[in-house]
Design a protein around this motif. Structure first.
Motif, PDB file in Angstrom:
ATOM      1  N   PRO A  28       0.817  -1.203   0.000  1.00 35.01           N
ATOM      2  CA  PRO A  28       0.000   0.000   0.000  1.00 35.01           C
ATOM      3  C   PRO A  28       0.860   1.266   0.000  1.00 35.01           C
ATOM      4  O   PRO A  28       1.997   1.244   0.450  1.00 35.01           O
ATOM      5  CB  PRO A  28      -0.796  -0.121   1.306  1.00 35.01           C
ATOM      6  N   ALA A  29       0.271   2.361  -0.479  1.00 30.20           N
ATOM      7  CA  ALA A  29       1.002   3.620  -0.557  1.00 30.20           C
ATOM      8  C   ALA A  29       1.237   4.229   0.817  1.00 30.20           C
ATOM      9  O   ALA A  29       2.105   5.080   0.984  1.00 30.20           O
ATOM     10  CB  ALA A  29       0.238   4.609  -1.448  1.00 30.20           C
ATOM     11  N   SER A  30       0.437   3.805   1.803  1.00 29.14           N
ATOM     12  CA  SER A  30       0.628   4.253   3.178  1.00 29.14           C
ATOM     13  C   SER A  30      -0.006   3.226   4.109  1.00 29.14           C
ATOM     14  O   SER A  30      -0.860   2.446   3.694  1.00 29.14           O
ATOM     15  CB  SER A  30       0.001   5.634   3.406  1.00 29.14           C
ATOM     16  N   TYR A  31       0.423   3.252   5.369  1.00 25.76           N
ATOM     17  CA  TYR A  31      -0.136   2.319   6.357  1.00 25.76           C
ATOM     18  C   TYR A  31      -0.146   3.002   7.717  1.00 25.76           C
ATOM     19  O   TYR A  31       0.847   3.596   8.145  1.00 25.76           O
ATOM     20  CB  TYR A  31       0.681   1.036   6.427  1.00 25.76           C
ATOM     21  N   THR A  32      -1.284   2.919   8.400  1.00 26.48           N
ATOM     22  CA  THR A  32      -1.445   3.506   9.724  1.00 26.48           C
ATOM     23  C   THR A  32      -2.029   2.462  10.667  1.00 26.48           C
ATOM     24  O   THR A  32      -2.959   1.734  10.299  1.00 26.48           O
ATOM     25  CB  THR A  32      -2.383   4.731   9.675  1.00 26.48           C
ATOM     26  N   ASP A  33      -1.482   2.382  11.884  1.00 26.10           N
ATOM     27  CA  ASP A  33      -1.983   1.397  12.832  1.00 26.10           C
ATOM     28  C   ASP A  33      -1.656   1.847  14.257  1.00 26.10           C
ATOM     29  O   ASP A  33      -0.794   2.717  14.472  1.00 26.10           O
ATOM     30  CB  ASP A  33      -1.365   0.029  12.573  1.00 26.10           C
ATOM     31  N   THR A  34      -2.367   1.259  15.215  1.00 27.32           N
ATOM     32  CA  THR A  34      -2.107   1.476  16.640  1.00 27.32           C
ATOM     33  C   THR A  34      -1.760   0.139  17.260  1.00 27.32           C
ATOM     34  O   THR A  34      -2.525  -0.829  17.140  1.00 27.32           O
ATOM     35  CB  THR A  34      -3.324   2.094  17.339  1.00 27.32           C
ATOM     36  N   LEU A  35      -0.612   0.059  17.922  1.00 30.56           N
ATOM     37  CA  LEU A  35      -0.137  -1.195  18.507  1.00 30.56           C
ATOM     38  C   LEU A  35       0.228  -0.971  19.967  1.00 30.56           C
ATOM     39  O   LEU A  35       0.896   0.012  20.302  1.00 30.56           O
ATOM     40  CB  LEU A  35       1.111  -1.698  17.762  1.00 30.56           C
ATOM     41  N   ALA A  36      -0.212  -1.881  20.819  1.00 31.18           N
ATOM     42  CA  ALA A  36       0.204  -1.829  22.214  1.00 31.18           C
ATOM     43  C   ALA A  36       1.668  -2.245  22.323  1.00 31.18           C
ATOM     44  O   ALA A  36       2.222  -2.866  21.409  1.00 31.18           O
ATOM     45  CB  ALA A  36      -0.667  -2.758  23.063  1.00 31.18           C
ATOM     46  N   VAL A  37       2.290  -1.888  23.434  1.00 27.13           N
ATOM     47  CA  VAL A  37       3.668  -2.320  23.653  1.00 27.13           C
ATOM     48  C   VAL A  37       3.711  -3.851  23.633  1.00 27.13           C
ATOM     49  O   VAL A  37       2.936  -4.524  24.315  1.00 27.13           O
ATOM     50  CB  VAL A  37       4.199  -1.783  24.995  1.00 27.13           C
ATOM     51  N   GLY A  38       4.567  -4.392  22.796  1.00 23.85           N
ATOM     52  CA  GLY A  38       4.691  -5.843  22.652  1.00 23.85           C
ATOM     53  C   GLY A  38       3.791  -6.435  21.591  1.00 23.85           C
ATOM     54  O   GLY A  38       3.963  -7.598  21.213  1.00 23.85           O
ATOM     55  N   GLU A  39       2.841  -5.662  21.080  1.00 18.90           N
ATOM     56  CA  GLU A  39       1.931  -6.169  20.047  1.00 18.90           C
ATOM     57  C   GLU A  39       2.572  -6.040  18.666  1.00 18.90           C
ATOM     58  O   GLU A  39       3.282  -5.077  18.387  1.00 18.90           O
ATOM     59  CB  GLU A  39       0.618  -5.384  20.084  1.00 18.90           C
ATOM     60  N   SER A  40       2.284  -7.006  17.790  1.00 20.95           N
ATOM     61  CA  SER A  40       2.846  -7.015  16.447  1.00 20.95           C
ATOM     62  C   SER A  40       1.757  -7.154  15.395  1.00 20.95           C
ATOM     63  O   SER A  40       0.676  -7.697  15.667  1.00 20.95           O
ATOM     64  CB  SER A  40       3.854  -8.166  16.275  1.00 20.95           C
ATOM     65  N   VAL A  41       2.048  -6.678  14.208  1.00 29.33           N
ATOM     66  CA  VAL A  41       1.175  -6.875  13.061  1.00 29.33           C
ATOM     67  C   VAL A  41       2.061  -7.055  11.831  1.00 29.33           C
ATOM     68  O   VAL A  41       3.115  -6.420  11.715  1.00 29.33           O
ATOM     69  CB  VAL A  41       0.214  -5.680  12.866  1.00 29.33           C
ATOM     70  N   THR A  42       1.677  -7.955  10.947  1.00 32.19           N
ATOM     71  CA  THR A  42       2.438  -8.208   9.730  1.00 32.19           C
ATOM     72  C   THR A  42       1.574  -7.876   8.519  1.00 32.19           C
ATOM     73  O   THR A  42       0.434  -8.340   8.416  1.00 32.19           O
ATOM     74  CB  THR A  42       2.898  -9.675   9.645  1.00 32.19           C
TER      75      THR A  42
END
Length: 367
Positions: A28-42
């Motif tokens: 994607p041309a951009s990516y925005t997300d909110t992650l807790a400390v220790g949380e991951s997303v791929t």
């Protein structure tokens, strides 16, 4: 080529479908997300390499001319076609330009006091550092004058080394030197010459700065094999020169097109604030023999992991052979951390409110 584009325009018009020239991209041309400390997303980032770099891809082209006496006709052609050359190569990305010249080391074989109305030779002279100002680049080419070059070998090894080491290359740009000459260079510390640059040391300097060299031979540039060694080692090319104005412009445009046509490495590079987020990329790179003659796609799994509270804005850049071809923006927020300390004005309002509550409570009890 013109017929091909004309047919494309006609087809687009008839079908009433928005059409545009393909170019390198990252999705994607951009990516925005909110992650807790220790949380991951791929997520998967797809790099598409097509027939041309994107308009935002930084490309630095440096013109390096041998300006000894025998190069007069070449310099005249370069001056008369400078505008057309700069326009012709402008479609390869976000272009910046530099201009430099070389002659020989300032040694006069006829004696130090021999009459030389043109003055001593110049081993290397920077006329214009990297700039996006095409007028400045054209003015630099127009300002070129001829020197001497008392013997056949010249000082290009020193000049190429200086171009690699001292040019203000932009970060992660595709860097191309267009080298115009007609004789080999002095190799190492030859008797009577102060230069100590060798073909090997010159190649090392060019490779360290990821510079690709296009050698344009006007007679005997590769007489000792130097030009072949340098262009091969920098994934460049060596071609015969011309002084015909139209052919000269085509030569430059086609040479740069050929440089972009073949590539061997595709990677992602992270630039910006990632102090509180880990970015892991798999695979690290793709390597092979690729061509822009066909569209290629490369998929990368990118894993973001929250490390510390904060908001982190950074770019992930698609890189082809070390040069940026497309840029994608990421914004990762990691919530948490201590509660914010109230400002003084807030403390006053809070204190007033608490006093009011205490007074109200007392009045209630009194009643």
């Amino acid at each position: 080529m013109l017929r091909k584009w004309f047919l494309l325009i006609v087809i687009c018009s008839v079908l009433v479908i928005p059409c545009a020239a393909m170019a390198d991209a990252i999705s994607p041309a951009s990516y925005t997300d909110t992650l807790a400390v220790g949380e991951s997303v791929t997520i998967t980032k797809t790099v598409t390499i097509d027939d041309a770099p994107s308009a935002e891809a930084p490309v630095d082209v440096f013109f390096l001319f041998d300006t000894t006496g025998s190069m007069g006709e070449v310099i005249d052609t370069a001056k008369s076609t400078a505008s057309d050359v700069l326009t012709g190569i402008s479609s390869f990305g976000s272009l910046n330009y530099g201009v430099g010249v070389y002659e020989d080391f300032p040694v006069n074989p006829f004696g130090a006091d021999a009459d030389d109305p043109r003055g001593p030779d110049t081993p290397y002279d920077l006329l214009q550092d990297i700039t996006g100002d095409t007028t400045a680049a054209q003015d630099a080419i127009d300002s070129i004058t001829l020197g001497n070059g008392w013997d056949f070998p010249e000082s290009q090894l020193h000049a190429l080394t200086e171009v690699a080491n001292t040019t203000a290359w932009r970060d992660d740009s595709t860097r191309i030197v267009l080298w115009f000459g007609d004789e080999p260079g002095h190799e190492g510390d030859e008797a009577g010459y102060p230069g100590d640059d060798t073909t090997e040391s010159t190649i090392t300097a060019l490779q360290a700065e990821n510079v690709t060299v296009v050698g344009i031979d006007y007679r005997n540039l590769d007489g000792t094999g130097q030009a072949t060694d340098i262009t091969d080692a920098t994934d460049g090319l060596l071609t015969d020169g011309t002084t015909d104005p139209d052919a000269f412009v085509d030569l430059i445009v086609n040479a740069i097109s050929d440089i972009f046509e073949e590539y061997s490495e595709v990677t992602l590079d992270v630039v910006g604030d990632t102090s509180g987020v880990d970015v892991a990329i798999d695979p690290v790179e793709y390597t092979g023999e690729y061509s822009r003659a066909s569209t290629e796609t490369f998929e990368f799994d990118v894993t973001f992991t929250g490390l510390a509270p904060g908001t982190y804005d950074f770019d992930i850049r698609a890189m082809v052979d070390g040069g940026v071809v497309a840029i994608e923006d990421d914004l990762i927020t990691v919530p948490g951390g201590p509660e914010p300390v109230p400002e003084p004005a807030t403390l006053i309002l809070l204190g007033t409110g608490l006093a009011g509550l205490v007074g109200a409570r007392r009045r209630f009890k009194k009643k």
